[in-house]
Design a protein around this motif. Structure first.
Motif, PDB file in Angstrom:
ATOM      1  N   HIS A 147     -37.963 -46.483  20.821  1.00 57.72           N
ATOM      2  CA  HIS A 147     -38.197 -45.853  22.123  1.00 57.72           C
ATOM      3  C   HIS A 147     -37.268 -44.670  22.350  1.00 57.72           C
ATOM      4  O   HIS A 147     -37.679 -43.662  22.945  1.00 57.72           O
ATOM      5  CB  HIS A 147     -37.984 -46.874  23.252  1.00 57.72           C
ATOM      6  CG  HIS A 147     -38.969 -47.990  23.261  1.00 57.72           C
ATOM      7  ND1 HIS A 147     -38.649 -49.257  23.687  1.00 57.72           N
ATOM      8  CD2 HIS A 147     -40.267 -48.045  22.881  1.00 57.72           C
ATOM      9  CE1 HIS A 147     -39.705 -50.042  23.593  1.00 57.72           C
ATOM     10  NE2 HIS A 147     -40.697 -49.333  23.094  1.00 57.72           N
ATOM     11  N   ARG A 148     -36.045 -44.773  21.882  1.00 55.91           N
ATOM     12  CA  ARG A 148     -35.088 -43.687  22.103  1.00 55.91           C
ATOM     13  C   ARG A 148     -35.540 -42.433  21.357  1.00 55.91           C
ATOM     14  O   ARG A 148     -35.390 -41.309  21.862  1.00 55.91           O
ATOM     15  CB  ARG A 148     -33.671 -44.107  21.677  1.00 55.91           C
ATOM     16  CG  ARG A 148     -33.129 -45.292  22.458  1.00 55.91           C
ATOM     17  CD  ARG A 148     -31.670 -45.584  22.172  1.00 55.91           C
ATOM     18  NE  ARG A 148     -30.776 -44.610  22.789  1.00 55.91           N
ATOM     19  CZ  ARG A 148     -30.451 -44.583  24.076  1.00 55.91           C
ATOM     20  NH1 ARG A 148     -30.955 -45.484  24.916  1.00 55.91           N
ATOM     21  NH2 ARG A 148     -29.621 -43.669  24.547  1.00 55.91           N
ATOM     22  N   GLU A 149     -36.068 -42.579  20.158  1.00 58.68           N
ATOM     23  CA  GLU A 149     -36.571 -41.422  19.425  1.00 58.68           C
ATOM     24  C   GLU A 149     -37.844 -40.888  20.067  1.00 58.68           C
ATOM     25  O   GLU A 149     -38.065 -39.670  20.122  1.00 58.68           O
ATOM     26  CB  GLU A 149     -36.826 -41.792  17.969  1.00 58.68           C
ATOM     27  CG  GLU A 149     -37.340 -40.632  17.124  1.00 58.68           C
ATOM     28  CD  GLU A 149     -37.476 -40.964  15.658  1.00 58.68           C
ATOM     29  OE1 GLU A 149     -38.198 -40.215  14.954  1.00 58.68           O
ATOM     30  OE2 GLU A 149     -36.873 -41.958  15.203  1.00 58.68           O
ATOM     31  N   TRP A 150     -38.694 -41.779  20.551  1.00 59.78           N
ATOM     32  CA  TRP A 150     -39.938 -41.379  21.208  1.00 59.78           C
ATOM     33  C   TRP A 150     -39.646 -40.455  22.396  1.00 59.78           C
ATOM     34  O   TRP A 150     -40.299 -39.421  22.571  1.00 59.78           O
ATOM     35  CB  TRP A 150     -40.677 -42.641  21.647  1.00 59.78           C
ATOM     36  CG  TRP A 150     -41.947 -42.459  22.419  1.00 59.78           C
ATOM     37  CD1 TRP A 150     -42.142 -42.694  23.748  1.00 59.78           C
ATOM     38  CD2 TRP A 150     -43.220 -42.020  21.917  1.00 59.78           C
ATOM     39  NE1 TRP A 150     -43.431 -42.439  24.103  1.00 59.78           N
ATOM     40  CE2 TRP A 150     -44.120 -42.027  22.997  1.00 59.78           C
ATOM     41  CE3 TRP A 150     -43.675 -41.634  20.657  1.00 59.78           C
ATOM     42  CZ2 TRP A 150     -45.465 -41.656  22.851  1.00 59.78           C
ATOM     43  CZ3 TRP A 150     -45.009 -41.268  20.511  1.00 59.78           C
ATOM     44  CH2 TRP A 150     -45.882 -41.277  21.592  1.00 59.78           C
ATOM     45  N   ILE A 174     -32.616 -37.732  25.646  1.00 59.67           N
ATOM     46  CA  ILE A 174     -32.459 -39.109  26.076  1.00 59.67           C
ATOM     47  C   ILE A 174     -31.032 -39.363  26.566  1.00 59.67           C
ATOM     48  O   ILE A 174     -30.819 -40.092  27.545  1.00 59.67           O
ATOM     49  CB  ILE A 174     -32.848 -40.081  24.933  1.00 59.67           C
ATOM     50  CG1 ILE A 174     -32.686 -41.535  25.362  1.00 59.67           C
ATOM     51  CG2 ILE A 174     -32.051 -39.815  23.662  1.00 59.67           C
ATOM     52  CD1 ILE A 174     -33.599 -41.955  26.482  1.00 59.67           C
ATOM     53  N   ILE A 175     -30.045 -38.737  25.944  1.00 61.85           N
ATOM     54  CA  ILE A 175     -28.660 -38.894  26.404  1.00 61.85           C
ATOM     55  C   ILE A 175     -28.511 -38.322  27.809  1.00 61.85           C
ATOM     56  O   ILE A 175     -27.925 -38.949  28.696  1.00 61.85           O
ATOM     57  CB  ILE A 175     -27.678 -38.222  25.431  1.00 61.85           C
ATOM     58  CG1 ILE A 175     -27.670 -38.954  24.092  1.00 61.85           C
ATOM     59  CG2 ILE A 175     -26.275 -38.167  26.020  1.00 61.85           C
ATOM     60  CD1 ILE A 175     -26.844 -38.268  23.019  1.00 61.85           C
ATOM     61  N   GLY A 176     -29.049 -37.130  28.023  1.00 61.71           N
ATOM     62  CA  GLY A 176     -28.949 -36.510  29.344  1.00 61.71           C
ATOM     63  C   GLY A 176     -29.645 -37.317  30.417  1.00 61.71           C
ATOM     64  O   GLY A 176     -29.128 -37.470  31.536  1.00 61.71           O
ATOM     65  N   PRO A 202     -28.504 -41.944  14.103  1.00 56.63           N
ATOM     66  CA  PRO A 202     -29.904 -41.892  14.556  1.00 56.63           C
ATOM     67  C   PRO A 202     -30.231 -40.570  15.229  1.00 56.63           C
ATOM     68  O   PRO A 202     -29.386 -39.981  15.922  1.00 56.63           O
ATOM     69  CB  PRO A 202     -29.994 -43.069  15.536  1.00 56.63           C
ATOM     70  CG  PRO A 202     -28.960 -44.032  15.051  1.00 56.63           C
ATOM     71  CD  PRO A 202     -27.820 -43.171  14.553  1.00 56.63           C
ATOM     72  N   ILE A 203     -31.451 -40.107  15.044  1.00 55.06           N
ATOM     73  CA  ILE A 203     -31.819 -38.765  15.490  1.00 55.06           C
ATOM     74  C   ILE A 203     -31.701 -38.611  17.001  1.00 55.06           C
ATOM     75  O   ILE A 203     -31.500 -37.500  17.497  1.00 55.06           O
ATOM     76  CB  ILE A 203     -33.243 -38.413  15.007  1.00 55.06           C
ATOM     77  CG1 ILE A 203     -33.482 -36.900  15.098  1.00 55.06           C
ATOM     78  CG2 ILE A 203     -34.296 -39.213  15.762  1.00 55.06           C
ATOM     79  CD1 ILE A 203     -34.735 -36.437  14.398  1.00 55.06           C
ATOM     80  N   TYR A 204     -31.810 -39.707  17.751  1.00 57.83           N
ATOM     81  CA  TYR A 204     -31.702 -39.594  19.198  1.00 57.83           C
ATOM     82  C   TYR A 204     -30.279 -39.312  19.665  1.00 57.83           C
ATOM     83  O   TYR A 204     -30.027 -39.207  20.859  1.00 57.83           O
ATOM     84  CB  TYR A 204     -32.272 -40.838  19.897  1.00 57.83           C
ATOM     85  CG  TYR A 204     -31.822 -42.159  19.309  1.00 57.83           C
ATOM     86  CD1 TYR A 204     -30.575 -42.690  19.607  1.00 57.83           C
ATOM     87  CD2 TYR A 204     -32.661 -42.882  18.469  1.00 57.83           C
ATOM     88  CE1 TYR A 204     -30.163 -43.898  19.078  1.00 57.83           C
ATOM     89  CE2 TYR A 204     -32.268 -44.099  17.934  1.00 57.83           C
ATOM     90  CZ  TYR A 204     -31.015 -44.607  18.236  1.00 57.83           C
ATOM     91  OH  TYR A 204     -30.613 -45.813  17.708  1.00 57.83           O
ATOM     92  N   ARG A 205     -29.344 -39.171  18.729  1.00 61.41           N
ATOM     93  CA  ARG A 205     -28.012 -38.656  19.066  1.00 61.41           C
ATOM     94  C   ARG A 205     -27.844 -37.188  18.667  1.00 61.41           C
ATOM     95  O   ARG A 205     -26.776 -36.604  18.898  1.00 61.41           O
ATOM     96  CB  ARG A 205     -26.942 -39.499  18.382  1.00 61.41           C
ATOM     97  CG  ARG A 205     -26.783 -40.903  18.943  1.00 61.41           C
ATOM     98  CD  ARG A 205     -25.637 -41.634  18.291  1.00 61.41           C
ATOM     99  NE  ARG A 205     -25.348 -42.910  18.935  1.00 61.41           N
ATOM    100  CZ  ARG A 205     -24.329 -43.705  18.599  1.00 61.41           C
ATOM    101  NH1 ARG A 205     -23.517 -43.345  17.607  1.00 61.41           N
ATOM    102  NH2 ARG A 205     -24.130 -44.838  19.227  1.00 61.41           N
ATOM    103  N   ASN A 206     -28.851 -36.594  18.070  1.00 60.44           N
ATOM    104  CA  ASN A 206     -28.764 -35.215  17.603  1.00 60.44           C
ATOM    105  C   ASN A 206     -28.617 -34.259  18.783  1.00 60.44           C
ATOM    106  O   ASN A 206     -29.382 -34.327  19.750  1.00 60.44           O
ATOM    107  CB  ASN A 206     -30.032 -34.860  16.814  1.00 60.44           C
ATOM    108  CG  ASN A 206     -30.022 -33.437  16.313  1.00 60.44           C
ATOM    109  OD1 ASN A 206     -29.066 -32.992  15.687  1.00 60.44           O
ATOM    110  ND2 ASN A 206     -31.093 -32.703  16.595  1.00 60.44           N
ATOM    111  N   LEU A 207     -27.654 -33.351  18.705  1.00 60.94           N
ATOM    112  CA  LEU A 207     -27.400 -32.370  19.763  1.00 60.94           C
ATOM    113  C   LEU A 207     -27.181 -31.012  19.116  1.00 60.94           C
ATOM    114  O   LEU A 207     -26.321 -30.865  18.235  1.00 60.94           O
ATOM    115  CB  LEU A 207     -26.170 -32.758  20.589  1.00 60.94           C
ATOM    116  CG  LEU A 207     -26.271 -34.038  21.415  1.00 60.94           C
ATOM    117  CD1 LEU A 207     -24.887 -34.475  21.898  1.00 60.94           C
ATOM    118  CD2 LEU A 207     -27.217 -33.850  22.599  1.00 60.94           C
TER     119      LEU A 207
END
Length: 774
Positions: free
Chosen positions: A214-217, A229-231, A294-299
């Motif tokens: 879900h986080r990547e989605w 997602i972080i923001g 994980p890609i959902y931490r990519n910034l």
């Protein structure tokens, strides 16, 4: 190309007698050895980004030391600007709901009171964050007086609020820190985070599911729109802080979390000075391997300005507690219903205590006498007794031994289903991103078109140059090549009736080179200067894909040997290798590039700079007549490289031109990247700045053409035509309607080579061959 395949290819196509007859290229040394150039290219680019990561880390330290040595007023202004920059980096840019109130969640049959004991009451709550977006979870209210502190307790992504309150299994009693803090007099809010499960990563209406977490989605949709997602989750924390800050009796405010919750606690505290203390567990440390997480931490660009130590300095002089507990265990990456739907690879490296200590020491060095950072040791695991007592002390709350556990008595009629709550959490953020998608054309108008209107045609290149520079520097990344000589090497490759071929390698920058095939028409006359067409293949292709004549091969069916056909028409042709093969080693180059503020197109642009420089110096080339023609990923290259390199006099985008934001973000159409394995394709904030219509506008006034097959499933004719209409309108307004065209043809994802060939002949000023020669 594997060395075995290449050897076979040369054996079949290069008779020895013809090889000996081919003349060497002017100014080129001999290219020797049987090498796998594409594999070498990928490995070299990875080394480049590894070196960039180290260089960025060193320059970041120097910049922060210089900043912190300024006079106090200047320093504080600079730190405030850095907070704003970090908010943009994590996509926390939307205004939050004003005057937020925490709402009790109840129905006619389900009360809000979930559980209670003699010290604490637990309620199901939610609070508004953004338009249509709520934080939902639990509120733990201490009984017996005003709260001594107010805390946002953050679970890891795969924990539920109920686990932190002792209402669901999964944590030992001493680690149920939300309940422990409430028993010690703290008012605690526990939001549910977007999980790493994948039950709702898809579109049931289309019958499409993915195995993306879900986080990547959410990350994939949000990233293109300048959100993250972080923001989103930091905004949920800060909305809770908004509510805390409005309570009648002022009490210290804290945040605490483990794993993903630890990340969010650090980020929220760095942004908001109202947070008095932050407890970060299972996260803090060096971030130079961010590209492997994980890609959902990519910034994008985060490491230019911020490592964890720099974020810690933004927290100072407030209290920051670091607990080097083990990170969460990631579930294995599994394929979805179709392998290409799988999520991106990623891992949490084990916490290396020496790395944590080194990062912590950097934070202490930055803060000096202003810092209240502490490094904790917790023998019983994350967020246990030691961490809880330290947080209570930091919040100036009574810090005696934790209160004895008083069992909560659940209300059976009030128990919530965490799966239903997770679906609401995911769908709310998806709807927010899809609403931003609908508003993206308006955002691009405000960013791009309105500041340029009205512009007279003659002023267009000068007016758009700052945008071209911004696109190159801030959105692609720029790699200087001026310190590396080209050092051209070549060797004979092919001898065909109408042309000869050479294999060419050019140095671009340390660890980066360009490689490809140069095709020379045999009717070149001494002293003649011919136009050039650079032909670019797509994903998984090679230079030979553009010239192979085997009708049974997939390459021929896709590319129709368009490089060879153009050489037969008298053009000099260069077919470079694109550093993308569609698998993880290539895709992770983008991951490696993003944290240092670059993309894979930073490399591709640098390669084309060197190619153009070298081609323009060849004695038989007219450097003012060089065109670019790319299919598929080569079409993506066409929409980026000629924007910043004006040596390309003509550009043709085939099989890629699209409404790029829709292509990346939509969950409502099956052709979108949301349902593909190309996890690295999203470009940060393109949706609000540079769509394909805008990029084509930056190519103007040079000739630009689109080639589009009706049955090409990279998009729909309607979206292509919608985006191209902006291009046509601009060229009309510039009085240059004859310099742009679109050709639709009844075919799939392939080179058509009819109108595009005519376009090249006309705008590169080279006569078309007669019917017999075609």
């Amino acid at each position: 190309m594997s060395s075995a395949f290449r050897s076979c290819f040369l054996f079949l196509l290069l008779p020895c007698a013809h090889a000996a007859a081919l003349a060497p290229l002017p100014g080129a040394a001999s290219l020797a050895g049987d090498r796998d150039f594409p594999a070498e290219m990928i490995a070299g680019i990875a080394r480049h980004f590894e070196g960039e990561t180290g260089a960025v880390a060193r320059s970041r330290v120097e910049a922060w030391r210089a900043l912190l040595s300024r006079p106090p007023v200047e320093r504080d202004v600079a730190l405030a600007e850095l907070r704003k920059k970090f908010a943009r980096t994590i996509g926390a840019v939307d205004p939050r709901v004003a005057n937020v109130e925490v709402e009790l969640l109840a129905t006619t049959e389900m009360p809000a009171l979930v559980a209670e004991n003699v010290r604490v009451r637990v309620f199901a709550v939610r609070w508004p964050v953004l338009e249509g977006v709520f934080a939902e979870g639990l509120m733990l209210e201490p009984l017996g007086g005003a709260p001594v502190a107010r805390v946002v307790a953050l679970p890891d992504a795969d924990q539920t609020p109920e686990m932190l309150a002792g209402l669901a299994p999964g944590l030992p009693a001493e680690r149920q820190f939300a309940l422990r803090l409430a028993e010690n007099g703290c008012l605690v809010l526990v939001p549910a985070l977007v999980s790493r499960e994948g039950d709702f990563s898809g579109n049931p209406r289309l019958g499409l599911r993915t195995s993306q977490p879900h986080r990547e989605w959410i990350y994939r949709q949000a990233f293109v729109l300048g959100r993250h997602i972080i923001g989103y989750e930091v905004q949920k924390i800060l909305a809770a802080v908004d509510w805390f800050a409005r309570r009648p009796a002022r009490a210290p405010i804290g945040v605490a979390g483990w794993g993903e919750g630890g990340l969010l606690a650090l980020h929220a505290a760095a942004l908001d000075p109202r947070i008095d203390a932050a407890l970060v567990s299972g996260y803090f440390g060096p971030r130079e391997r961010l590209w492997e997480e994980p890609i959902y931490r990519n910034l994008l660009g985060v490491l230019r300005d911020f490592g964890d130590a720099e974020l810690a300095r933004l927290v100072a002089p407030r209290a920051l507690l670091i607990e080097p507990a083990a990170p969460p265990e990631l579930p294995p990456r599994t394929p979805g219903p179709v392998d290409s739907y799988a999520g991106a690879p990623g891992r949490f490296a084990p916490i290396a205590h020496e790395g944590v200590r080194a990062e912590f020491q950097r934070a202490r060095d930055y803060a000096g006498r202003f810092g209240l950072a502490q490094l904790l040791t917790e023998p019983r695991g994350a967020l246990g007794v030691v961490a809880q007592l330290a947080l209570l002390r930091a919040l100036r709350a009574p810090a005696g031994p934790p209160a004895p556990v008083a069992a909560l008595v659940p209300n059976p009629s009030a128990l919530r289903h965490p799966v239903a709550r997770q679906e609401r959490t995911v769908r709310e953020l998806e709807r927010h991103a899809q609403r931003l998608l609908a508003l993206a054309p308006e955002a691009r108008d405000a960013f791009f078109w309105k500041p340029l209107a009205p512009i007279k045609p003659a002023a267009w290149p000068a007016a758009t140059r700052p945008l071209r520079e911004k696109f190159w520097k801030d959105y692609l990344g720029r790699i200087p090549i001026d310190r590396t000589p080209a050092n051209p090497r070549s060797r004979p490759l092919l001898d065909r009736p109408a042309w000869t071929g050479h294999e060419v390698q050019l140095d671009v920058a340390p660890d980066i080179f360009a490689w490809g095939y140069l095709l020379l028409p045999k009717n070149l006359r001494p002293g003649e200067h011919r136009p050039v067409v650079v032909v670019q293949h797509g994903v998984g292709g090679h230079p030979d894909s553009t010239i192979t004549e085997d009708p049974a091969s997939r390459a021929f069916q896709t590319y129709r040997a368009f490089g060879a056909r153009l050489a037969e028409r008298g053009f000099v042709v260069f077919a470079p290798q694109n550093p993308y093969f569609g698998d993880d080693p290539s895709r992770t180059l983008q991951r490696h590039a993003n944290p240092v503020g670059q993309t894979i197109f930073a490399v591709i642009v640098a390669q084309h700079q060197r190619i153009l420089e070298w081609l323009g110096a060849l004695p038989f080339v007219d450097s003012a007549r060089i065109g670019f023609y790319g299919l598929s990923y080569g079409g993506q290259t066409a929409m980026r490289v000629p924007v910043v390199l004006d040596n390309y006099a003509v550009t043709i985008c085939s099989g890629d031109f699209n409404e790029w934001t829709i292509k990346n973000v939509t969950t409502g159409w099956s052709f979108g990247y949301m349902f593909k394995g190309a996890y690295e394709r999203p470009d940060f904030d393109f949706g609000n700045t540079f769509g394909y219509g805008e990029l084509a506008a930056l190519i103007a006034p040079r000739p630009f053409m689109v080639e589009r097959g009706h049955h090409d499933n990279v998009g729909l004719d309607e979206f292509v035509a919608f985006e191209y209409a902006k291009v046509r309108r601009l060229y009309d307004r510039l009085g240059l309607a004859d310099r742009t065209a679109i050709e639709f043809f009844d075919g799939p994802h392939t080179i058509h080579g009819v109108g595009t060939f005519q376009f090249l002949h006309r705008h590169l000023d080279w006569p078309e061959p007669g019917p017999a020669a075609r």
